[in-house]
Scaffold this motif. Structure first.
Motif, PDB file in Angstrom:
ATOM      1  N   GLN A  21      15.261  15.510 116.140  1.00  0.00           N
ATOM      2  CA  GLN A  21      14.447  14.294 116.175  1.00  0.00           C
ATOM      3  C   GLN A  21      12.980  14.662 116.408  1.00  0.00           C
ATOM      4  O   GLN A  21      12.079  14.035 115.845  1.00  0.00           O
ATOM      5  N   MET A  24      11.688  15.898 113.020  1.00  0.00           N
ATOM      6  CA  MET A  24      11.419  14.807 112.086  1.00  0.00           C
ATOM      7  C   MET A  24      10.167  14.043 112.499  1.00  0.00           C
ATOM      8  O   MET A  24       9.384  13.605 111.641  1.00  0.00           O
ATOM      9  N   ALA A  32       7.003  13.581 110.027  1.00  0.00           N
ATOM     10  CA  ALA A  32       6.479  12.277 109.612  1.00  0.00           C
ATOM     11  C   ALA A  32       5.010  12.129 110.016  1.00  0.00           C
ATOM     12  O   ALA A  32       4.176  11.689 109.213  1.00  0.00           O
ATOM     13  N   ALA A  44      10.304   8.074 112.884  1.00  0.00           N
ATOM     14  CA  ALA A  44      11.124   9.121 112.273  1.00  0.00           C
ATOM     15  C   ALA A  44      12.155   9.647 113.264  1.00  0.00           C
ATOM     16  O   ALA A  44      13.328   9.848 112.919  1.00  0.00           O
ATOM     17  N   TRP A  51      16.158   9.282 112.768  1.00  0.00           N
ATOM     18  CA  TRP A  51      17.066  10.441 112.766  1.00  0.00           C
ATOM     19  C   TRP A  51      18.180  10.243 113.803  1.00  0.00           C
ATOM     20  O   TRP A  51      19.291  10.732 113.624  1.00  0.00           O
ATOM     21  N   GLY A  86      10.698  12.088 118.888  1.00  0.00           N
ATOM     22  CA  GLY A  86       9.810  11.926 117.737  1.00  0.00           C
ATOM     23  C   GLY A  86       8.355  11.920 118.164  1.00  0.00           C
ATOM     24  O   GLY A  86       7.497  12.564 117.538  1.00  0.00           O
TER      25      GLY A  86
END
Lengths: 306, 368
Positions: free
Chosen positions: B93, B96, B100, B127, B131, B258
């Protein structure tokens, strides 16, 4: 035909470490204990077996050393989970992190040392049979050992009294304790056996499959083995089938790269992980089937009263 | 003389606080023995590992810089752990979130826009949550084990990052290195002091700690989540759905991870490469446990874990010890902590020899 033989034998070989690790975990979980640390134990086994070979030990000694390293690592988990009654998820995670660190530390010296891989067996007559020979009788001994372990574990769990006791403990440790079975001692043995098998799986990777040492070389195979046990709904035959399925996936991915498929190599590498999610998804939807073979006391700490 | 383990009548409040301290001391002792066995004088090595990194301004800045993502992620994860939702894929996570946020930073048409950082923040959070939403959906709707799914998603995220930096996002002017172009200045947090790397993103972590504390200790929803973890049946009778706990637990962890990924990309990294995290996502799990799944405990745990990372880097450079030491220490620390927790609920009693017990028994019977 050549390609078929390559894919078939490649699948069997790639499945071998998964069979060892997942069958070991199956026995552990059947006793009601969840050890998430397979990845760590495999790495310890891989590093120690590889180190033994580079130090000049014979192949069997190296493989036994790998298996023992896995067992030693599992003992750490066992003490925490069984004696100190810790949260088994946390103890398993700690083992996974610890094993990856220790193996990287042990393995720092032998970065790119090449070693000679474990030899395949040559069985007179059988290995030379057309088609059947290359398909079935030209593997290294550990491939056969993995299949032997499958037979032995299936027999043990479902055809022996000791296996029945182990499964009873996994269902209800309280009842088993009341009847007089040494719950903790049997669980310790199961955990050690799981460690032995995970160590063997790691040793197979570093001295037979690859054969070399790379930091974190298991690349999630320990976690995939855990998923396989769930996928197999805690039944040995399904573990075997699942391992072959994943072995096939690995080989198709390698063949795909060799054939120069027009897809990014990362996508192909992601296939086993995607497949793990998909099979978990398919199997988990059927709650009834999961519940039927799920060891009822899984991951619940148990301490005999008094 | 024999020892016997017995359950305490009540969990020991003193042990609850002493356990992490005890675990840290035991880790230090094992660490010293370990260094000694490697032929390094333990005291100077421990000094190089744990004290030297904090003896300079730059060291302090790095300490907080590394503690920030650990604390932030651990806060998010702990919300799930309290409800027995096991998100161990924060690393994915985090990745991601970084992807992003960097995507916005690299490709937003107006790189000088004042909205750039806020947009990257939202993209990173979204994002990470997305995830984590996949395993949340699978667990809530299909009963799929979230431990394995979050972990598999981590491997996939790492491969996705590798694909981007080797392929479409590779910097054309980057001499073929697998990395993106540097983020524009407007997409970066400006350091407090140009000499050091610590930047205002640490305030995000401070706010997250406060939010986490309010949620777990002062909100009804947080209370229901804890009940759901401690007594699932009771929670169900009270009308609290397990799936709600799954969603909240996983999304909180995903959002935190994130955002941590975003702060890392827009902070010390400044660009993407195949290796963007030294394992923050996994170490944060340990931080959450050291911190007793409690906001302020997590702060202390994060500072300790950050020191382990710093010390590992330090001895790698000065004593040529491998950086794998950090992971070994992380593992040992968690082992000791888990074992020490046992003594919150149990104690060891010295038992008199059987003969004495018999005498006592007789005396008591006689007394009756």
């Amino acid at each position: 035909m050549e390609l078929f033989i390559a894919i078939f034998t490649g699948t069997i070989i790639a499945a071998t470490p998964l069979i060892f690790a997942a069958l070991g975990e199956l026995v552990v979980e059947k006793s009601g204990v969840l050890n998430l640390g397979i990845e760590g134990m495999m790495l310890m086994g891989a590093a120690l077996a590889f180190w033994a070979v580079t130090a000049g030990c014979s192949m069997p000694v190296a493989i036994v050393a790998g298996a023992l390293a896995g067992a030693a690592a599992s003992l750490l988990f066992g003490v925490l989970a069984l004696t100190f009654l810790t949260n088994q998820y946390a103890a398993g995670l700690a083992l996974a992190i610890f094993g990856s660190g220790v193996s990287a530390f042990l393995g720092r010296g032998f970065g790119s040392v090449p070693i000679e891989a474990l030899h395949r067996v040559d069985i007179p007559i059988l290995s030379d049979l057309p088609l059947i020979g290359p398909l079935l009788f030209r593997f290294d001994p550990l491939v056969y050992l993995a299949l032997l372990m499958f037979v032995a574990i299936s027999w043990f769990l479902y055809r022996t009294k000791a296996g029945l006791i182990l499964r009873t403990i996994g269902e209800s440790p309280q009842t088993s304790h009341a009847i007089g079975y040494p719950v903790i001692r049997i669980r310790y043995m199961a955990v050690l056996f799981g460690g032995l098998m995970a160590g063997l799986a790691g040793a197979y990777l570093s001295v037979a499959y690859t054969p070399l040492w790379v930091e974190n070389m298991t690349a999630g195979k320990g976690w995939i083995a855990l998923a396989l046990v769930v996928f197999a709904t805690w039944r040995p035959l399904r573990v075997l089938l699942g391992a072959w399925l994943f072995g096939g996936m690995t080989i198709l991915q390698l063949q795909g790269q060799a054939l120069g498929l027009q897809v990014p190599s990362e996508l192909l590498s992601a296939l086993p992980y995607l497949a793990t999610i998909v099979v978990l998804l398919l199997i988990s939807r059927n709650r009834q089937m999961l519940a039927l073979h799920f060891p009822a006391s899984l991951a619940k700490p148990f301490r005999p009263a008094g | 003389m024999r020892f016997r383990i017995e359950q305490r009548p009540e969990p020991s409040a003193a042990m609850r606080i002493a356990a992490p301290v005890l675990a840290s001391i035991l880790t230090l002792i094992v660490g010293s023995l370990f260094f000694a066995s490697l032929g390094h004088d333990p005291l100077p090595t421990l000094y190089a590992f744990f004290v030297e990194p904090l003896s300079s301004m730059n060291g302090l800045s790095e300490w907080l810089l590394k503690a920030s993502p650990l604390i932030l992620i651990a806060c998010g994860l702990a919300i799930g752990f309290r409800a027995n939702v096991w998100n161990i894929g924060a690393e994915g996570q985090f990745t991601m979130g970084a992807i992003a946020a960097s995507g916005i930073g690299l490709f937003w048409p107006n790189p000088d826009s004042a909205l750039l950082l806020p947009l990257m923040f939202l993209a990173g959070m979204a994002a990470g949550m997305a995830w984590a939403a996949i395993p949340a959906f699978l667990r809530a709707r299909m009963n799929t084990n979230e431990i394995l799914v979050t972990l598999m998603m981590t491997y996939i995220a790492t491969l996705f990052l590798s694909y981007l930096v080797h392929g479409p996002w590779r910097d054309p002017a980057g001499f073929n290195y697998p990395q993106t172009a540097l983020l524009p200045t407007g997409a970066l947090f400006e350091s407090f002091d140009p000499a050091y790397r610590l930047n205002p993103s640490i305030f995000i972590t401070v706010i997250a700690v406060l939010v986490m504390w309010l949620f777990t200790d002062r909100s009804f929803l947080g209370y229901k989540m804890s009940v759901s973890g401690a007594a699932p049946l009771a929670a169900r009778y009270a009308g609290f759905r397990e799936s709600a706990a799954v969603w909240i637990g996983l999304l909180a962890g995903g959002a935190a991870a994130g955002v941590a990924g975003m702060a890392e990309a827009a902070g010390p990294l400044g660009q993407l490469s195949p290796q963007i995290s030294p394992g923050y996502g996994f170490a944060a799990i340990i931080v959450a446990f050291i911190g007793r799944l409690n906001a302020f405990g997590i702060v202390l745990g994060g500072l300790l874990m950050s020191l382990l990372f710093l010390g590992g880097e330090g001895v790698q450079m000065t004593l040529a010890l491998p950086s794998a030491l950090t992971r070994i220490f992380q593992g040992i620390l968690l082992f000791f902590l888990l074992a020490a927790d046992f003594f919150i609920f149990y104690r060891i009693r010295v038992v008199r020899p059987a003969r004495d017990a018999h005498v006592l028994e007789t005396a008591r019977v006689a007394g009756d």
